[in-house]
Design a protein around this motif. Sequence first.
Motif, PDB file in Angstrom:
ATOM      1  N   PHE A 363       1.039  -1.240   0.044  1.00  0.00           N
ATOM      2  CA  PHE A 363       0.232  -0.223   0.157  1.00  0.00           C
ATOM      3  C   PHE A 363       0.378   1.149   0.186  1.00  0.00           C
ATOM      4  N   ALA A 364       2.004   1.327   0.423  1.00  0.00           N
ATOM      5  CA  ALA A 364       2.915   2.482   0.522  1.00  0.00           C
ATOM      6  C   ALA A 364       3.579   2.530  -0.782  1.00  0.00           C
ATOM      7  N   ASP A 365       3.606   1.634  -1.477  1.00  0.00           N
ATOM      8  CA  ASP A 365       4.112   1.459  -3.176  1.00  0.00           C
ATOM      9  C   ASP A 365       2.807   2.169  -4.119  1.00  0.00           C
ATOM     10  N   LEU A 366       1.798   2.099  -3.311  1.00  0.00           N
ATOM     11  CA  LEU A 366       0.286   2.585  -4.009  1.00  0.00           C
ATOM     12  C   LEU A 366       0.572   3.802  -3.695  1.00  0.00           C
ATOM     13  N   ALA A 367       0.254   4.362  -2.423  1.00  0.00           N
ATOM     14  CA  ALA A 367       0.221   5.705  -1.919  1.00  0.00           C
ATOM     15  C   ALA A 367       1.467   6.428  -2.860  1.00  0.00           C
ATOM     16  N   GLN A 368       2.548   6.509  -2.890  1.00  0.00           N
ATOM     17  CA  GLN A 368       3.611   6.828  -4.063  1.00  0.00           C
ATOM     18  C   GLN A 368       3.053   7.328  -5.358  1.00  0.00           C
ATOM     19  N   VAL A 369       2.478   5.773  -6.086  1.00  0.00           N
ATOM     20  CA  VAL A 369       2.430   6.139  -7.261  1.00  0.00           C
ATOM     21  C   VAL A 369       1.159   7.268  -7.692  1.00  0.00           C
ATOM     22  N   ARG A 370       0.273   7.091  -7.031  1.00  0.00           N
ATOM     23  CA  ARG A 370      -0.892   8.048  -6.859  1.00  0.00           C
ATOM     24  C   ARG A 370      -0.149   9.764  -6.878  1.00  0.00           C
ATOM     25  N   HIS A 371       0.951   9.815  -6.644  1.00  0.00           N
ATOM     26  CA  HIS A 371       1.433  10.753  -6.668  1.00  0.00           C
ATOM     27  C   HIS A 371       1.901  11.117  -8.114  1.00  0.00           C
ATOM     28  N   HIS A 372       2.303  10.170  -8.550  1.00  0.00           N
ATOM     29  CA  HIS A 372       3.104  10.515 -10.317  1.00  0.00           C
ATOM     30  C   HIS A 372       1.606  10.414 -11.499  1.00  0.00           C
ATOM     31  N   GLU A 374      -2.363   8.312 -12.612  1.00  0.00           N
ATOM     32  CA  GLU A 374      -3.677   7.891 -12.365  1.00  0.00           C
ATOM     33  C   GLU A 374      -3.833   6.498 -12.879  1.00  0.00           C
ATOM     34  N   VAL A 375      -3.338   5.368 -11.494  1.00  0.00           N
ATOM     35  CA  VAL A 375      -4.260   4.458 -11.552  1.00  0.00           C
ATOM     36  C   VAL A 375      -5.650   3.660 -10.957  1.00  0.00           C
ATOM     37  N   VAL A 376      -6.165   2.430 -11.710  1.00  0.00           N
ATOM     38  CA  VAL A 376      -7.135   1.856 -11.426  1.00  0.00           C
ATOM     39  C   VAL A 376      -6.852   0.993 -10.369  1.00  0.00           C
ATOM     40  N   VAL A 377      -7.901   1.390  -8.822  1.00  0.00           N
ATOM     41  CA  VAL A 377      -7.761   1.151  -7.532  1.00  0.00           C
ATOM     42  C   VAL A 377      -8.990   0.319  -7.529  1.00  0.00           C
ATOM     43  N   LEU A 378      -8.629  -1.275  -7.346  1.00  0.00           N
ATOM     44  CA  LEU A 378      -9.641  -1.979  -7.533  1.00  0.00           C
ATOM     45  C   LEU A 378      -9.788  -3.222  -6.371  1.00  0.00           C
ATOM     46  N   ASP A 379     -10.586  -2.566  -5.603  1.00  0.00           N
ATOM     47  CA  ASP A 379     -11.054  -3.448  -4.329  1.00  0.00           C
ATOM     48  C   ASP A 379     -11.242  -4.951  -4.466  1.00  0.00           C
ATOM     49  N   VAL A 380     -11.368  -5.935  -3.906  1.00  0.00           N
ATOM     50  CA  VAL A 380     -12.530  -7.309  -4.584  1.00  0.00           C
ATOM     51  C   VAL A 380     -12.924  -7.972  -2.955  1.00  0.00           C
ATOM     52  N   VAL A 395     -12.424   1.509  -7.061  1.00  0.00           N
ATOM     53  CA  VAL A 395     -13.802   0.330  -7.461  1.00  0.00           C
ATOM     54  C   VAL A 395     -13.737  -0.956  -6.451  1.00  0.00           C
ATOM     55  N   ASN A 396     -15.189  -1.413  -6.337  1.00  0.00           N
ATOM     56  CA  ASN A 396     -15.205  -2.358  -5.673  1.00  0.00           C
ATOM     57  C   ASN A 396     -16.023  -3.862  -6.883  1.00  0.00           C
ATOM     58  N   ILE A 397     -15.174  -5.119  -6.846  1.00  0.00           N
ATOM     59  CA  ILE A 397     -15.654  -5.887  -7.659  1.00  0.00           C
ATOM     60  C   ILE A 397     -15.358  -6.873  -6.732  1.00  0.00           C
ATOM     61  N   GLU A 413      -4.164   0.887 -16.262  1.00  0.00           N
ATOM     62  CA  GLU A 413      -3.589   0.186 -15.051  1.00  0.00           C
ATOM     63  C   GLU A 413      -4.319   0.068 -13.759  1.00  0.00           C
ATOM     64  N   VAL A 414      -4.216  -1.929 -13.826  1.00  0.00           N
ATOM     65  CA  VAL A 414      -4.685  -1.965 -12.319  1.00  0.00           C
ATOM     66  C   VAL A 414      -4.278  -2.387 -11.625  1.00  0.00           C
ATOM     67  N   TRP A 415      -4.238  -1.399 -10.147  1.00  0.00           N
ATOM     68  CA  TRP A 415      -4.039  -1.826  -8.711  1.00  0.00           C
ATOM     69  C   TRP A 415      -4.710  -2.644  -7.895  1.00  0.00           C
ATOM     70  N   VAL A 416      -4.651  -3.915  -7.404  1.00  0.00           N
ATOM     71  CA  VAL A 416      -5.549  -5.089  -7.065  1.00  0.00           C
ATOM     72  C   VAL A 416      -5.144  -5.636  -5.756  1.00  0.00           C
ATOM     73  N   HIS A 417      -6.257  -4.684  -4.938  1.00  0.00           N
ATOM     74  CA  HIS A 417      -5.725  -5.361  -3.373  1.00  0.00           C
ATOM     75  C   HIS A 417      -7.974  -5.733  -2.688  1.00  0.00           C
ATOM     76  N   CYS A 418      -6.677  -6.747  -1.620  1.00  0.00           N
ATOM     77  CA  CYS A 418      -7.868  -7.478  -0.903  1.00  0.00           C
ATOM     78  C   CYS A 418      -7.732  -6.566   0.719  1.00  0.00           C
ATOM     79  N   ALA A 419      -8.102  -7.670   1.720  1.00  0.00           N
ATOM     80  CA  ALA A 419      -7.897  -6.664   3.554  1.00  0.00           C
ATOM     81  C   ALA A 419      -6.029  -8.037   3.163  1.00  0.00           C
ATOM     82  N   GLY A 420      -5.611  -9.034   2.804  1.00  0.00           N
ATOM     83  CA  GLY A 420      -4.858  -9.083   3.241  1.00  0.00           C
ATOM     84  C   GLY A 420      -3.494  -9.615   2.488  1.00  0.00           C
TER      85      GLY A 420
END
Length: 461
Positions: A363-372, A374-380, A395-397, A413-420
């Motif tokens: 998530f630290a990498d995501l925080a950094q890349v969003r400064h530079h 736009e990426v799609v954040v996909l919450d599964v 986006v929640n799917i 570019e999709v950055w996909v995450h869940c809880a763990g």
Amino acid sequence: MTELRELTIVTIDTPTLGDRSYLVHDGEVAFVVDPQRDIDRVLALLDEHDVRLTHVLETHLHNDYVTGGFALAARTGAAYVVNAADAVSFTRTPVTDGEVLAIGTRMRVTALATPGHTFTHLSYALVDAATDTAVGVFSGGSLLYGATGRPDLLGAEHTHDLVHHQYASARRLADLLPDEAAVFPTHGFGSFCSATQSDATSSTIGRERQANPVLVQDVDTWVRELLQGLGPWPAYYAHMAPANAAGPGEPDLSAPAVADAVELRRRIEAGEWVVDLRTRTAYAAGHAPGTLNFGLDGGFVTYLGWLLPWGAPLTLLGETSADVARAQRELVRIGIDRPAAHATGGPEDWATGALASFPTATFADLAQVRHHREVVVLDVRRADEHDAARIAGAVNIPLHELPTRVGEVPAGEVWVHCAGGYRASVAASLLDAAGRTLVAIDDSFDHAAEVGLHLVGPESA
């Protein structure tokens, strides 16, 4: 004078499904409660303890796994005890509320009607006749540790009646049994059959009477809070009760046919599911294109059973034959009996050309890349998890909906995450197979706020 030994109760854990079965004996004869499909585990325990099985007891027609009860009774000659009110297609030893089973010279088991998880649910209270001691109750999906079984698995049209039955049933057990009686539930250890989860590994009626919401709250409060907390359950649940009512036989755990790289490519191109059982780290680093990742190190059987179209051909890829055998054992427990094929080795053995891969991040990498950029954040995660706390703009799917909704993932570019990390890896493999550019976030969602990602909650919905 010979000291009387206590009755032996052996817990048989199936942690991948969040369930327990039980073997109970007096040193000579035994009974089993709610056995799983792979009955070789029970047979081995019978040999180890040198006891004879006389009864197999079912608390209910299970919704989350295929029972081994019918097959175990057939193999051993034991009586198969099932509620007389259950509509089954096999010969059973029917039992009704209040009926007492004499098992050996010491074990007295009383069937208690405890509807709520299903309409015909039974619990079994055990008394040691030699000491007139109430040993405990095998409560199935009724009274659990700090919870109860969920009342909504038979459909929304029955939930109102079942949830009120569940409240009354839990209180019936608390009224009938003494504080020191142990509680031995089948569900509640991670199973979606439990309304809520608990970290407890043992309990008594007295402990539950003090702390279980169903025993301390009024009915209206308990019903409202329980129903508000229920989320979706795995799609394969719909197939479990019909299978159990039919009397499922012993599973075939022999190795499936072997497939080479050409055969694997043919299956993938035909739209079949070819599943890589390795860890998500190994899969991300290199995999055969078009394969999907359900690692054995996470919720393998729950999520594969949930996402795989029922009855579709399935091929398993494992580093060793033991990995494939482990996956097979998990799958037969939910009625996925015979994989179409398997292969062992590594991705270089399974691909006909270059391997595919994708990066992983935190998530630290995501925080950094969003400064530079736009990426799609996909919450599964499930919708209830997303609603409780989510990254702004995500986006929640939910993962269990992704196979049919991949086309809804926004371009980019999709950055996909869940809880763990586990569900994100499954989702990443689906996106990768669909040709998307992606990064899989392998990190705890607890870190998202810590690294400066803006989270929003229900009030922002």
